[in-house]
Scaffold this motif. Structure first.
Motif: not given
Lengths: 344, 240
Positions: A106, A110, A113-114, A116, A191-194, A197-199, B24, B55-56, B59, B85
């Protein structure tokens, strides 16, 4: 006359509990899974209590209230709203007795993604990372709630293979999962998303249970998880964990030089190869090949008839020690030597 | 590696990737209108202002939804596109009571601890062509009674007996949207930056921006808002 010479094993018997660690591990997995089911219900119950809502509940909610009241009575005592806060969340991120813990994946996702560093969040992964440095992929074998389902799936698969319904799985490249990890990190950044968390199956299991109980029902994660189960059944044994899981890849990398390792006592080994057959990750304990993939699940220890497997504190595996000293190869050699009249 | 093995592995990987895309990616391709849908829901209190930054940072652990005392926090499924999510609040279904639990438990900086009165989820707007007291169909005041912020957020102005007006203190929690007895839900939550408001002054009709929450933003005239998929319609509330 030919005498049967056999060296007595000179290494001590491994600690007796280690044969039963696999059972303990399964119980731990079951406990984690049950907790993941219970925790959302506990949260619901706490909210009902805090809201003094019993008279307003639907019959279904009232049943949840009654069952949870009965279950948690010894811990909650008189104040469930405050006394049941010791465990919250799931294995991806949660609170354990006031300590915030997160999956290292995670944090990696994260940060990717960000871009930071948010220190309070990074620190939550400190303890898991430390433990992984010591114990390797222990999370995969001992905590991951998906592992329980994958192992049940694997047992089913084993029976189907024996009945001839399913083919033996294929072997793939173990390094595939590092590719998945790298692509996941790249996609998180792009994509700017984690995206993990989807997979990520353990998260999917925990979260889908929670969605089912407290939010708007199960979603795409369930479909994905069922597909991974199918992959394990049809393509490769425990294939997702071994070849594709990004979390497993991260843990394997962290645990490359882990301290606690299973090692074969060559003096006691009788070359029965049961450990090779039982290893869910298809490692080769008989060849002393555990590597970074071993998650210390101790399935091999549990089946070893001469108790030739034990834990050692080393940062690397032993090189291949050759056939076991109690095995048929050594026995034949001993017989040949004595036939020449020499002392074995 | 032999070519045969390599091809087999390639096939297996491709099959898995395609399989993974089914829940997805493919669903998004097949329903492009879902992607084009505007931002219809509120983020939980304390969320980062910039939605992309949110969104970034998120988690997707779902802790906020678990601890929410009223289960106002829901999560986007695959229809949410890249918001999958991440949490949202649909005030037409359940408003936020500003308990602050979600901000406490969020492990990341997606939801940052914010004092109740500094939360900025949006700002409520009342459709005066539908609200019962505003159209002289009775005395209501449900929104003002239930507001977790209080008199700084929504109140009645003198001489407008029981006619609610939204003030600068409104944080956009959406409880008023939830409790409003009018079937068309004349209160909507708008984006804060779009609203021109003056402290303790009535927001002029001309300053109303487009609705952020269309399901709640249908203007008056007694047209019931369409319930969400899977939502049971609320029991009818008798206007008084």
């Amino acid at each position: 006359m030919e005498q049967h010479v056999q060296k007595q094993p000179d290494s001590p018997v491994p600690f007796f509990l280690w044969r039963h660690l696999n059972t303990v591990r399964r119980l731990v997995l079951l406990l984690v899974f049950c907790l993941l089911i219970l925790l959302p219900y506990i949260s619901l119950y706490q909210n009902f209590v805090a809201g003094h809502a019993y008279d307003l509940l639907t019959p279904h909610e009232r049943r949840i209230y009654d069952v949870m009241e009965w279950l948690t009575a010894p811990i909650a005592r008189s104040d469930p709203a405050n006394n049941l806060n010791m465990i919250k969340g799931n294995t991806w991120s949660g609170t354990l007795f006031g300590l915030k813990l997160s999956d290292p994946l995670a944090v990696v996702g994260q940060v990717a993604a960000q871009f930071k560093l948010y220190w309070p969040f990074l620190l939550t992964a400190l303890l898991p990372v430390g433990l992984t440095l010591l114990l390797g992929r222990f999370y995969c074998g001992w905590i991951c709630p998906a592992t329980l389902l994958y192992e049940i799936n694997d047992a089913v698969r084993h029976r189907l293979v024996r009945l001839g319904i399913l083919a033996q799985g294929r072997r793939m490249d173990l390094r595939l999962k590092y590719g998945v990890l790298a692509v996941g990190v790249g996609l998180s950044t792009a994509l700017g998303t984690v995206v993990f968390s989807a997979i990520y199956p353990p998260l999917i299991v925990g979260r889908e249970i929670q969605y089912w109980v407290t939010a708007n029902g199960v979603g795409a994660g369930t479909t994905f998880f069922l597909l991974t189960l199918l992959f394990d059944l049809l393509v490769a044994r425990r294939g997702f964990c071994r070849y594709l899981c990004p979390g497993g890849a991260l843990y394997a990398l962290l645990g490359r030089y882990r301290l606690v390792r299973i090692q074969r006592l060559v003096n006691r080994c009788n070359d029965c190869t049961l450990c090779d057959k039982v290893c869910p990750f298809a490692l080769r304990p008989m060849r002393d090949a555990f590597g970074q993939e071993c998650n210390n699940c101790t399935a091999c220890m549990a089946v070893c008839p001469p108790r030739a497997l034990t834990f050692r504190l080393r940062i690397q595996d032993q090189p291949d020690q050759g056939p076991g000293h109690q095995g048929p190869a050594h026995r034949r050699a001993a017989v040949r030597v004595t036939a020449k009249g020499e002392v074995a | 590696m032999e070519r045969r093995t390599f091809l087999q592995q390639l096939t297996a990987t491709a099959a898995l990737v395609a399989g993974a895309a089914t829940p997805y990616g493919l669903a998004r391709v097949m329903t492009p209108e879902a992607l084009a849908a505007p931002h219809t829901h509120l983020r939980p209190p304390g969320a980062l202002r910039d939605d992309n930054a949110f969104i970034e940072a998120c988690i997707g652990c779902g802790l906020c939804g678990e601890v929410c005392p009223v289960q106002a926090i829901r999560f986007y499924g695959r229809e949410g596109g890249n918001k999958v999510n991440t949490p949202y609040i649909n005030p037409a279904k359940k408003g936020c009571i500003l308990s602050g639990r979600c901000m406490e438990v969020c492990p990341t900086n997606a939801l940052t601890a914010t004092p109740k009165r500094e939360v900025a989820m949006g700002i409520a707007q009342i459709d005066r062509s539908a609200c019962y007291p505003w159209v002289d169909r009775g005395v209501c005041g449900a929104c003002a009674n239930v507001c977790p912020v209080g008199k700084e957020a929504i109140t009645f102005v003198f001489a407008n007996f029981y006619r609610p007006v939204v003030l600068k203190g409104c944080v956009g929690c959406g409880v008023c949207v939830e409790v409003c007895p009018h079937p068309s839900r004349p209160i909507r939550i708008a984006e804060r930056s779009l609203v021109q408001y003056a402290p303790a002054a009535i927001i002029p009709e001309s300053a109303l921006p487009p609705a952020v929450n269309p399901s709640a933003g249908v203007t008056g005239h007694g047209v019931p808002a369409q319930p969400e998929a899977g939502e049971t319609p609320r029991p009818g509330v008798v206007p008084f």
